[in-house]
Design a protein around this motif. Structure first.
Motif, short mmCIF file in Angstrom:
data_model
loop_
_atom_site.label_atom_id
_atom_site.label_comp_id
_atom_site.label_asym_id
_atom_site.label_seq_id
_atom_site.Cartn_x
_atom_site.Cartn_y
_atom_site.Cartn_z
N ASN A 173 61.35 -22.77 46.80
CA ASN A 173 60.17 -23.43 46.25
C ASN A 173 60.63 -24.66 45.47
N ALA A 174 59.79 -25.13 44.59
CA ALA A 174 60.03 -26.44 43.97
C ALA A 174 61.37 -26.51 43.25
N ASN A 175 61.71 -25.47 42.52
CA ASN A 175 62.88 -25.58 41.66
C ASN A 175 63.89 -24.46 41.84
N THR A 176 63.63 -23.53 42.75
CA THR A 176 64.52 -22.39 42.90
C THR A 176 64.68 -22.03 44.36
N SER A 177 65.77 -21.35 44.67
CA SER A 177 65.98 -20.89 46.04
C SER A 177 66.89 -19.68 46.04
N VAL A 178 66.80 -18.90 47.11
CA VAL A 178 67.71 -17.79 47.31
C VAL A 178 68.82 -18.28 48.22
N THR A 179 70.04 -18.18 47.77
CA THR A 179 71.17 -18.64 48.59
C THR A 179 72.13 -17.48 48.79
N ASN A 319 64.40 -30.87 35.49
CA ASN A 319 63.93 -32.00 36.31
C ASN A 319 62.64 -31.67 37.05
N TYR A 320 61.68 -31.07 36.35
CA TYR A 320 60.38 -30.78 36.95
C TYR A 320 59.57 -32.06 37.14
N GLY A 321 58.58 -31.98 38.02
CA GLY A 321 57.66 -33.10 38.21
C GLY A 321 57.79 -33.82 39.53
N GLY A 322 58.81 -33.51 40.32
CA GLY A 322 58.96 -34.16 41.62
C GLY A 322 58.23 -33.44 42.74
N ASN A 323 57.97 -32.14 42.54
CA ASN A 323 57.27 -31.33 43.53
C ASN A 323 56.10 -30.65 42.85
N THR A 324 54.88 -30.90 43.34
CA THR A 324 53.70 -30.33 42.72
C THR A 324 53.27 -29.03 43.37
N ASN A 331 57.41 -35.05 48.14
CA ASN A 331 58.27 -34.65 47.03
C ASN A 331 59.18 -35.80 46.64
N LEU A 332 59.55 -35.83 45.36
CA LEU A 332 60.46 -36.85 44.85
C LEU A 332 61.59 -36.19 44.07
N ALA A 333 62.76 -36.82 44.07
CA ALA A 333 63.86 -36.36 43.22
C ALA A 333 63.63 -36.86 41.80
N VAL A 334 63.87 -36.00 40.83
CA VAL A 334 63.74 -36.34 39.41
C VAL A 334 65.06 -36.03 38.72
N ALA A 335 65.56 -36.98 37.97
CA ALA A 335 66.82 -36.78 37.25
C ALA A 335 66.62 -35.87 36.05
N ASN A 336 67.63 -35.09 35.71
CA ASN A 336 67.56 -34.21 34.55
C ASN A 336 67.21 -35.02 33.30
N GLY A 337 66.27 -34.47 32.54
CA GLY A 337 65.88 -35.10 31.29
C GLY A 337 64.87 -36.21 31.42
#
Length: 351
Positions: A173-179, A319-324, A331-337
Motif C-alpha cells: 500500500n502507500a507506505n508499507t509492504s510485505v517483503t 514521507n506521507y502525502g505522495g499517495n492518497t 503517486n509522487l515521491a516525497v522526501a523524508n521530512g
C-alpha cells in the motif's frame, strides 16, 4: 446491450471523476520535481447490479464494479465483485471480492473520499485496513432498530492464497509492504472481520476489528467511526489502531481524524484534520498530520465541482502525502521530512 434489455433486472450506475492538481513541497529534486501538476482519475467506476425476486421476501443479487481508466486510456480494473442471496427476515450472505468492512466505515466518514486532495487514506492506509480482499465470504444481519452486524472471512486477503510455508510478497500500500514474509508450517493466510453499526436518523456509529493471519505474528486492527447531522451541519470522526502491521511484530500505528461540513444552497464547505502516530518501539520522528479544506458546488443533482487544498506535515523520518490511496490518482515521491501541499480543481458526475 440486448441481453441487458431483455433481462429487465440489470441496473447500470457509476461515477466519472477527475481533477487537475498542483503539488508543492515534495522535497524532490532532479527528475522528480518539487513543484508539479497532475491530471488525476478519482476512482471513476461503473457498476452492473442485478436483482431477482425469489418470493417470500427473498432475492438473488450480484454486483460487479469496475474502475474506469479515464485519464490514462488503460483497461478496466475489477473492484468489488459479489453475488449472493438476501432475505428480509434473515439478512444477506454473499461471496466474491469486497472491501474490508473497516474500509467501508472509513469511507462513510471521510469528507474528501475519492478526491486526490484530502482523502483520509493519505494517512489511514496502514496494513490491511484499507484493503480489498479476495475470496470473501460475508454475512450481514438485517437491521434491528438501526443496528446491523457484519461477519466476513477471507483466505486470500493479501492477493495470493498462501499455503504452508508460502512466501507472501504481493501486498503493498502507500507506505508499507510485505517483503518475503514466510508462513510457518501448518499456517495459512486468512482474514477475519467483525463489525457492528448503528444508523438511525441523524446519528451513525460503527465499530469494527480484523485479524490477518500472517504466520508467526497476526496483524490486529480496530476502527471506530461516527457521524452526526444537524440541519446544514455534519460532523464526523474516526479512530483506528493497527498492531503488528502486516505481521511485523511491534509495528504499531494510531490514526484519528475529525471533520465538519456546512451546506448552504448548492455549496458545501468542508474541512478535516487527521493525525498519525507511529508507536513502533524504538521509532522516532515518524509521525504525520494532514489538514484538508474544500468546497463542493452542486451544478445539478448529478454533477459537482470540487475545489480542495491539503497540507501534510511530516516528521523528519516520514514521507506521507505522495499517495492518497485513490484508485486512478497518480503517486509522487516525497522526501523524508517534507511537507507536501496539494491544490486541486475537479468535477464529479454520477449516473
Amino acid at each position: 446491450a440486448a441481453a441487458m434489455a431483455d433481462s429487465g433486472n440489470v441496473v447500470i450506475s457509476g461515477k466519472i471523476a477527475a481533477d487537475v492538481t498542483f503539488v508543492n513541497g515534495t522535497g524532490q529534486t532532479g527528475t522528480a520535481d518539487n513543484n508539479t501538476h497532475q491530471v488525476n482519475n478519482n476512482n471513476s467506476i461503473v457498476t452492473l447490479a442485478m436483482n431477482e425476486d425469489l418470493g417470500n421476501g427473498n432475492k438473488a443479487f450480484a454486483s460487479l464494479t469496475y474502475g474506469l481508466p479515464m485519464t490514462n486510456g488503460g483497461a478496466l480494473a475489477g473492484q468489488n465483485q459479489i453475488a449472493g442471496l438476501e432475505g428480509k427476515s434473515w439478512g444477506k450472505v454473499f461471496v466474491g471480492a469486497f472491501d474490508n468492512p473497516l474500509k467501508v466505515m472509513g469511507r462513510g466518514t471521510d469528507l474528501f473520499a475519492d478526491q486526490s486532495t484530502g482523502d483520509a487514506r493519505t494517512l489511514t492506509n496502514i496494513g490491511a485496513v484499507e484493503a480489498r480482499a479476495n475470496d470473501v465470504i460475508a454475512y450481514i444481519t438485517p437491521s434491528f432498530n438501526g443496528f446491523t452486524g457484519v461477519l466476513a472471512h477471507s483466505n486470500n486477503p493479501l492477493g495470493t492464497v498462501a499455503a504452508d510455508g508460502a512466501t507472501i510478497s504481493t501486498f503493498t500500500n502507500a507506505n508499507t509492504s510485505v517483503t518475503g514474509t514466510t508462513l510457518a508450517a501448518g499456517q495459512t493466510t486468512a482474514m477475519n472481520i467483525v463489525k457492528l453499526a448503528y444508523a438511525n436518523g441523524p446519528l451513525s456509529l460503527a465499530a469494527g476489528s480484523h485479524r490477518v493471519d500472517m504466520g508467526a505474528t497476526d496483524e490486529k486492527a480496530w476502527r471506530l467511526t461516527g457521524g452526526y447531522t444537524a440541519g446544514a451541519v455534519k460532523v464526523v470522526g474516526s479512530y483506528q489502531k493497527v498492531s503488528d502491521q502486516l505481521g511485523t511484530l511491534g509495528a504499531d500505528f494510531k490514526v484519528w481524524g475529525l471533520g465538519a461540513a456546512y451546506m448552504t444552497g448548492a455549496t458545501t464547505v468542508k474541512g478535516q484534520y487527521y493525525k498519525l502516530s507511529n508507536d513502533t518501539a524504538g521509532t522516532t520522528n515518524a509521525n504525520a498530520n494532514m489538514l484538508a479544506l474544500g468546497v463542493d458546488y452542486a451544478m445539478s443533482k448529478r454533477t459537482t465541482l470540487q475545489l480542495a487544498y491539503s497540507k501534510v506535515n511530516n516528521d523528519s523520518g516520514e514521507n506521507y502525502g505522495g499517495n492518497t490511496g485513490v484508485a486512478g490518482a497518480d503517486n509522487l515521491a516525497v522526501a523524508n521530512g517534507s511537507d507536501p501541499t496539494r491544490l486541486s480543481l475537479g468535477m464529479k458526475h454520477t449516473f
